[in-house]
Scaffold this motif. Structure first.
Motif, PDB file in Angstrom:
ATOM      1  N   PRO A  62       0.694  -1.100  -0.061  1.00  0.00           N
ATOM      2  CA  PRO A  62      -0.017  -0.017  -0.015  1.00  0.00           C
ATOM      3  C   PRO A  62       0.809   1.272  -0.229  1.00  0.00           C
ATOM      4  O   PRO A  62       2.042   1.313   0.566  1.00  0.00           O
ATOM      5  CB  PRO A  62      -0.809  -0.093   1.322  1.00  0.00           C
ATOM      6  CG  PRO A  62      -0.039  -1.037   2.242  1.00  0.00           C
ATOM      7  CD  PRO A  62       0.708  -1.902   1.326  1.00  0.00           C
ATOM      8  N   GLU A  63       0.392   2.252  -0.603  1.00  0.00           N
ATOM      9  CA  GLU A  63       0.988   3.544  -0.599  1.00  0.00           C
ATOM     10  C   GLU A  63       0.808   4.191   0.823  1.00  0.00           C
ATOM     11  O   GLU A  63      -0.197   3.942   1.292  1.00  0.00           O
ATOM     12  CB  GLU A  63       0.271   4.560  -1.459  1.00  0.00           C
ATOM     13  CG  GLU A  63       0.783   4.717  -2.502  1.00  0.00           C
ATOM     14  CD  GLU A  63       0.156   5.983  -3.605  1.00  0.00           C
ATOM     15  OE1 GLU A  63       0.849   6.622  -4.381  1.00  0.00           O
ATOM     16  OE2 GLU A  63      -1.232   5.887  -3.424  1.00  0.00           O
ATOM     17  N   SER A  64       1.696   4.967   1.399  1.00  0.00           N
ATOM     18  CA  SER A  64       1.464   5.599   2.728  1.00  0.00           C
ATOM     19  C   SER A  64       0.492   6.833   2.709  1.00  0.00           C
ATOM     20  O   SER A  64       0.793   7.587   1.587  1.00  0.00           O
ATOM     21  CB  SER A  64       2.673   6.130   3.187  1.00  0.00           C
ATOM     22  OG  SER A  64       2.687   6.833   4.237  1.00  0.00           O
ATOM     23  N   PRO A  65      -0.646   6.643   3.166  1.00  0.00           N
ATOM     24  CA  PRO A  65      -1.717   7.600   3.444  1.00  0.00           C
ATOM     25  C   PRO A  65      -0.816   9.150   3.697  1.00  0.00           C
ATOM     26  O   PRO A  65      -1.541  10.150   3.317  1.00  0.00           O
ATOM     27  CB  PRO A  65      -2.848   7.244   3.911  1.00  0.00           C
ATOM     28  CG  PRO A  65      -2.190   6.466   4.930  1.00  0.00           C
ATOM     29  CD  PRO A  65      -1.005   5.724   4.417  1.00  0.00           C
ATOM     30  N   ILE A  66       0.106   9.116   4.599  1.00  0.00           N
ATOM     31  CA  ILE A  66       0.691  10.068   5.053  1.00  0.00           C
ATOM     32  C   ILE A  66       1.463  10.907   3.847  1.00  0.00           C
ATOM     33  O   ILE A  66       1.654  11.985   3.935  1.00  0.00           O
ATOM     34  CB  ILE A  66       1.473   9.651   6.154  1.00  0.00           C
ATOM     35  CG1 ILE A  66       0.733   8.817   7.216  1.00  0.00           C
ATOM     36  CG2 ILE A  66       2.120  10.811   7.034  1.00  0.00           C
ATOM     37  CD1 ILE A  66       1.623   7.965   8.242  1.00  0.00           C
ATOM     38  N   ARG A  67       2.120   9.896   2.988  1.00  0.00           N
ATOM     39  CA  ARG A  67       2.908  10.764   2.194  1.00  0.00           C
ATOM     40  C   ARG A  67       2.436  10.915   0.725  1.00  0.00           C
ATOM     41  O   ARG A  67       2.775  11.403   0.036  1.00  0.00           O
ATOM     42  CB  ARG A  67       4.365   9.876   2.084  1.00  0.00           C
ATOM     43  CG  ARG A  67       4.990  10.175   3.419  1.00  0.00           C
ATOM     44  CD  ARG A  67       6.351   9.092   3.641  1.00  0.00           C
ATOM     45  NE  ARG A  67       6.858   9.399   4.565  1.00  0.00           N
ATOM     46  CZ  ARG A  67       8.066  10.109   4.832  1.00  0.00           C
ATOM     47  NH1 ARG A  67       8.590  10.474   3.992  1.00  0.00           N
ATOM     48  NH2 ARG A  67       8.743  10.053   6.107  1.00  0.00           N
ATOM     49  N   LYS A  68       1.467  10.197   0.377  1.00  0.00           N
ATOM     50  CA  LYS A  68       0.995  10.133  -0.929  1.00  0.00           C
ATOM     51  C   LYS A  68       0.441  11.526  -1.503  1.00  0.00           C
ATOM     52  O   LYS A  68       0.508  11.431  -2.705  1.00  0.00           O
ATOM     53  CB  LYS A  68      -0.083   9.129  -1.104  1.00  0.00           C
ATOM     54  CG  LYS A  68      -1.630   9.461  -0.582  1.00  0.00           C
ATOM     55  CD  LYS A  68      -2.749   8.215  -0.910  1.00  0.00           C
ATOM     56  CE  LYS A  68      -3.928   8.896  -0.320  1.00  0.00           C
ATOM     57  NZ  LYS A  68      -4.957   7.904  -0.325  1.00  0.00           N
TER      58      LYS A  68
END
Ligand SMILES: Cc1ncc(COP(=O)(O)O)c(C=O)c1O
Length: 397
Positions: free
Chosen positions: A12-18
Motif C-alpha cells: 500500500p501507498e502511505s496515506p501520510i505521504r501520498k
C-alpha cells in the motif's frame, strides 16, 4: 519486460505521504503549506545526543553487534528498569527504527497467510509491514464515539481463527491518541493467553501521556512474559526520527532467537545513530517535562479550535501527538487533495492525512482525517482557521 512481484503491486501507498506531490506543487505556486499530515516534531533533539555525534572520535565507522552495542543495551535496560519495566539486556535487540522492530516481530512470529488482529484505525504502515511479511490484517473497528477505546473483547473473540497468531496494539495510539487503561491491557492479556497468541505492543509514544494518566506497558503484565513483544523507538521520545534507531523487546527466548537471525541477516543497526541514542539516555528529566507541557498545550489548543467548527467531531487524545477529526465532507481524500491543489487562504493552506488509509476495512473513515499536532500553537491556530474557511468553500463548490 520483467514484471514486478504481486507483493510489490500489493504494497500500500502511505496515506501520510501520498499527497506529497500536491504539496510540492502548492509550494511551487508560492503557497505556504502547514504540515499537519506527518509526525515529524519540530521539537529540538536533546543536546547530549547531538554533542555525542559532534564530539566522537570514531576512526572507523564499523558494523556493531547485530543486537546493537552492548553498552547501549545495558544502559537502555537500566532506563526501562528506572521506568518500572523489568527489562534485561538479553530481552533487547536494537533495530533500525521501530519500523524494523515491527518487521522482525512479524517475521519471528508469523508465516505466510497467518492473521494479525489490529484495532483500527491504526498506524498505516502496519498494512505495509503486514504485506511485506505475507500476513493478513484482520481489523477490529474502534469508534470515534468511544474516543477509540478498546473494542469489546467479544469482537476480538469472533475474529480469532486457527490462522490468528497475534494481536497488535499501539499504545498510546497513532492515529487516535487513545491510551489503554490497565484494565484494557489486562483484558488483552487474558485473551492472548486463552488463545495462545502474541500481544505485540507498539509503545513508541510511551512518554507522551497527558492529564496525569499513567501508561501501562505489556512488559508489566505478570504472566504475559511468553506472549508480550514490545516495540520501541528513539524517533519520537527524543525527536530523533532521522537517527533510525528502535528496538524489539521480549522475554520470550524463542522469539528473541528468531529475531536475532533477522538482525544478523541485516548485519547491524546504524553505528553513528547508536552513539547518539546511547547518549540520549542521559537527557535530563526537565527536557521531557517541557516537551510534554508543550504537547499538552498544543493538544488543548487544537481540540478547542477544531470544536469551534460546525460539523467537526474530534476525540480528545490522551497521549501521542495525533488526533482523528471527523469533517463535514463525504470524501476526506478528495478534500485533502483539493486543499493542496485548488485552495489557499492568503497564499496559505494545510496538509492533512486522510484517515481512510489508517483503516483496513474498506469504506470506513472516509470523512475523517488525522491531524498531527507537531507545530507550534500559533501555527495550529492558523491551520485550523484555514481548515474552517476551506470547509465552507469546499462545501459550496
Ligand atoms: C506508531 C508508530 N510505530 C512505529 C513508527 C516507526 O517509527 P521509527 O521507525 O521512526 O522508529 C511510527 C512512526 O511514526 C509510529 O507512529
Amino acid at each position: 519486460m520483467p514484471k514486478v512481484s504481486n507483493k510489490g503491486k500489493q504494497m500500500p501507498e502511505s496515506p501520510i505521504r501520498k499527497l506529497v506531490p500536491y504539496s510540492e506543487t502548492a509550494k511551487k505556486k508560492g503557497h505556504k503549506v502547514y504540515h499537519l499530515n506527518i509526525g515529524q516534531p519540530d521539537i529540538k533533539t536533546p543536546e547530549v545526543a547531538l554533542a555525542a555525534i559532534k564530539n566522537n572520535t570514531v576512526k572507523v565507522l564499523e558494523y556493531s553487534h547485530s543486537a546493537g552495542f552492548e553498552s547501549y543495551r545495558t544502559k537502555l535496560s537500566n532506563y526501562y528498569k528506572n521506568h518500572g519495566l523489568p527489562i534485561e539486556l538479553s530481552d533487547i535487540i536494537i533495530t533500525t527504527g521501530g519500523s524494523e522492530a515491527l518487521l522482525f516481530a512479524m517475521g519471528s512470529t508469523m508465516d505466510q497467510g497467518d492473521e494479525i488482529i489490529i484495532p483500527e484505525p491504526f498506524y498505516a504502515n502496519y498494512n505495509g509491514f503486514s504485506t511485506a511479511s505475507g500476513v493478513n490484517v484482520v481489523p477490529v473497528i474502534s469508534s470515534i464515539d468511544t474516543g477509540f477505546a478498546l473494542p469489546p473483547i467479544a469482537d476480538f473473540e469472533k475474529l480469532i481463527t486457527p490462522k490468528t497468531k497475534a494481536i497488535l496494539i499501539c499504545n498510546p495510539g497513532n492515529p487516535t491518541g487513545y491510551l489503554y487503561s490497565k484494565e484494557e491491557i489486562q483484558q488483552l492479556a487474558d485473551i492472548v493467553k486463552k488463545h495462545d497468541l502474541f500481544l505485540i505492543a507498539d509503545e513508541v509514544y510511551r512518554e507522551f501521556t497527558y492529564d496525569g494518566d499513567q501508561h501501562y506497558s505489556v512488559m508489566n503484565v505478570p504472566g504475559l512474559e511468553e506472549h508480550a513483544i514490545m516495540i520501541d523507538s528513539v524517533s519520537k521520545r527524543y525527536s530523533m526520527c532521522g537517527a533510525r534507531i528502535g528496538c524489539i523487546v521480549s522475554k520470550n527466548k524463542e522469539v528473541m532467537a528468531a529475531a536475532m537471525k533477522f538482525a544478523q541477516a541485516r548485519l547491524s543497526p546504524p553505528t553513528f545513530a547508536q552513539i547518539a541514542s546511547e547518549a540520549a539516555l542521559d537527557t535530563p528529566k526537565s527536557y521531557f517535562d517541557e516537551v510534554i507541557t508543550e504537547y499538552r498545550d498544543r493538544r488543548d489548543t487544537l481540540v478547542a479550535e477544531l470544536e469551534k467548527i460546525d460539523g467537526v467531531k474530534v476525540a480528545k487524545p490522551k497521549g501521542a501527538f495525533y488526533c482523528i477529526a471527523q469533517l463535514p465532507v463525504d470524501n476526506a481524500d478528495d478534500f485533502a487533495q483539493w486543499l493542496l491543489e485548488s485552495y489557499h487562504l492568503n497564499n496559505e493552506t494545510v496538509m492533512v492525512a486522510p484517515a481512510a488509509g489508517f483503516y483496513s476495512t474498506p469504506g470506513v473513515g472516509l470523512n475523517e482525517v488525522r491531524i498531527a499536532y507537531v507545530l507550534k500553537k500559533e501555527d495550529l491556530i492558523r491551520s485550523v482557521q484555514i481548515l474552517k474557511e476551506a470547509l465552507t468553500a469546499y462545501n459550496k463548490k
